[in-house]
Design a protein around this motif. Structure first.
Motif, PDB file in Angstrom:
ATOM      1  N   GLY A 182       0.754  -1.101  -0.063  1.00 46.05           N
ATOM      2  CA  GLY A 182      -0.026   0.004   0.145  1.00 46.05           C
ATOM      3  C   GLY A 182       0.879   1.122  -0.221  1.00 46.05           C
ATOM      4  O   GLY A 182       1.975   1.212  -0.163  1.00 46.05           O
ATOM      5  N   TYR A 187       0.519  -0.156   7.746  1.00 50.43           N
ATOM      6  CA  TYR A 187      -0.952  -0.178   7.634  1.00 50.43           C
ATOM      7  C   TYR A 187      -1.604  -1.427   7.963  1.00 50.43           C
ATOM      8  O   TYR A 187      -1.692  -2.296   6.925  1.00 50.43           O
ATOM      9  N   LYS A 189      -5.263  -2.329   9.059  1.00 49.28           N
ATOM     10  CA  LYS A 189      -6.581  -2.061   9.079  1.00 49.28           C
ATOM     11  C   LYS A 189      -6.950  -2.885   7.983  1.00 49.28           C
ATOM     12  O   LYS A 189      -8.441  -3.325   8.369  1.00 49.28           O
ATOM     13  N   ARG A 190      -6.436  -3.371   6.968  1.00 52.88           N
ATOM     14  CA  ARG A 190      -7.174  -4.034   5.905  1.00 52.88           C
ATOM     15  C   ARG A 190      -6.650  -5.365   5.654  1.00 52.88           C
ATOM     16  O   ARG A 190      -7.108  -6.565   5.092  1.00 52.88           O
ATOM     17  N   CYS A 191      -5.236  -5.890   6.480  1.00 56.27           N
ATOM     18  CA  CYS A 191      -4.880  -7.085   6.122  1.00 56.27           C
ATOM     19  C   CYS A 191      -5.447  -8.181   6.896  1.00 56.27           C
ATOM     20  O   CYS A 191      -5.365  -9.409   6.556  1.00 56.27           O
ATOM     21  N   LYS A 242      -9.743  -9.027  13.021  1.00 56.55           N
ATOM     22  CA  LYS A 242     -10.669  -8.784  11.949  1.00 56.55           C
ATOM     23  C   LYS A 242     -10.329  -9.421  10.760  1.00 56.55           C
ATOM     24  O   LYS A 242      -9.195  -9.733  10.684  1.00 56.55           O
ATOM     25  N   PRO A 244      -9.815  -9.932   6.804  1.00 52.37           N
ATOM     26  CA  PRO A 244      -9.031  -9.191   5.499  1.00 52.37           C
ATOM     27  C   PRO A 244     -10.113  -8.679   4.877  1.00 52.37           C
ATOM     28  O   PRO A 244     -11.178  -9.476   4.575  1.00 52.37           O
ATOM     29  N   SER A 245     -10.134  -7.522   4.379  1.00 53.20           N
ATOM     30  CA  SER A 245     -10.953  -6.988   3.254  1.00 53.20           C
ATOM     31  C   SER A 245     -11.218  -7.803   2.055  1.00 53.20           C
ATOM     32  O   SER A 245     -10.191  -8.673   1.786  1.00 53.20           O
ATOM     33  N   LYS A 246     -11.932  -7.518   1.238  1.00 54.52           N
ATOM     34  CA  LYS A 246     -12.372  -8.311   0.116  1.00 54.52           C
ATOM     35  C   LYS A 246     -11.196  -8.317  -0.962  1.00 54.52           C
ATOM     36  O   LYS A 246     -10.572  -9.339  -1.478  1.00 54.52           O
ATOM     37  N   SER A 247     -10.573  -6.943  -1.091  1.00 55.67           N
ATOM     38  CA  SER A 247      -9.475  -6.876  -2.033  1.00 55.67           C
ATOM     39  C   SER A 247      -8.173  -7.444  -1.287  1.00 55.67           C
ATOM     40  O   SER A 247      -7.382  -8.045  -2.225  1.00 55.67           O
ATOM     41  N   MET A 248      -7.988  -7.243  -0.174  1.00 55.64           N
ATOM     42  CA  MET A 248      -6.660  -7.811   0.445  1.00 55.64           C
ATOM     43  C   MET A 248      -6.893  -9.295   0.507  1.00 55.64           C
ATOM     44  O   MET A 248      -5.832  -9.943   0.404  1.00 55.64           O
TER      45      MET A 248
END
Length: 273
Positions: A182, A187, A189-191, A242, A244-248
């Motif tokens: 990124g 960062y 928060k998304r991984c 949490k 990971p996000s869809k993209s990650m």
């Protein structure tokens, strides 16, 4: 094809290409070219002609001297290779760790499989941790055990500062590659919690957690703040745990946009059947 086309008054010959105007302006262009060439020749002649002054006789007898202090000194990296005022053991160890840092840096940048958290830990974080551990041993041997002060004016201190910066740059690259790819390093928060847990192993290890990093690794205050921030963010992501996000998640699974698009198209085809 670049010549203009006359639209005309809806006649039979309106679509014909008009006559070229280059012949009409040829004389004017040749005169302008001759004037510009003459001016350029005059300027070139004026630069080559020496100015006649009263001090020409004195200037002809002058000899240009070379001041030793004005000679360009080699860079710090060149002084390591050439020897300079460094000891042979220190120079060999610096050359070895710099070669190691360069190889790990290139492998991280060129590898595409480290997006997987397991591969990222084995091929990236472990290698970075080994480089940091080697640099920590060099600092302990030449600056802590020998009680030698880190003087910014000495050549050995300059080489140490340069190597310390390269070690921190490799650590920053590790916190910004693989599943943490990124614009900002560290960062989390998304991984997801798994990637944050893997990163915490390195950030909380004995290499980075024990002792003052300004003494053990010669890090600056800003670098210490960055490492502390990565450690806090990783611990917070591990605590939240949490997904990971869809993209990650697609990135970690090695699925790019083209692969995901093909899979979606195949799924829609099966449904239509």
């Amino acid at each position: 094809t670049n010549r203009r086309t006359f639209r005309g008054q809806s006649r039979r010959t309106d679509g014909n290409i008009p006559h070229s105007l280059s012949r009409r302006n040829r004389a004017a262009r040749s005169e302008a070219l001759q004037r510009s060439n003459a001016l350029a020749a005059d300027r070139h002649l004026a630069r080559q002609t020496p100015r006649e002054t009263d001090d020409d006789a004195d200037d002809s007898s002058r000899v240009e001297e070379v001041v030793p202090n004005e000679i360009e000194s080699p860079s710090v990296s060149n002084s390591v290779d050439e020897g300079g005022g460094l000891s042979d053991e220190f120079r060999d160890e610096i050359k070895h760790i710099k070669r190691r840092l360069r190889n790990v840096h290139e492998s991280i940048q060129t590898s595409k499989s480290i997006v997987n958290p397991t591969t990222w830990e084995q091929n990236c974080l472990n290698a970075v941790g080994n480089c940091i551990n080697e640099w920590k041993s060099i600092v302990a041997r030449y600056f802590r055990e020998s009680d030698e002060e880190l003087d910014d004016q000495s050549e050995q201190s300059l080489v140490a500062r340069e190597t310390s910066l390269a070690v921190f740059g490799l650590l920053q690259l590790a916190m910004q590659s693989g599943p943490l790819t990124g614009s900002n390093s560290g960062y989390f928060k998304r991984c997801g919690g798994e990637v944050a847990r893997v990163a915490s192993k390195l950030l909380e290890s004995d290499v980075l957690a024990n002792g003052d990093l300004s003494e053990t690794l010669l890090f600056t205050e800003k670098q210490l703040e960055a490492v502390a921030k990565w450690r806090r963010n990783a611990a917070k992501a591990v605590e939240n745990n949490k997904p990971p996000s869809k993209s990650m998640l697609k990135l970690q699974q090695g699925k790019g946009k083209a692969t995901a698009k093909k899979e979606k198209k195949a799924a829609n085809t099966k449904r239509s059947r």
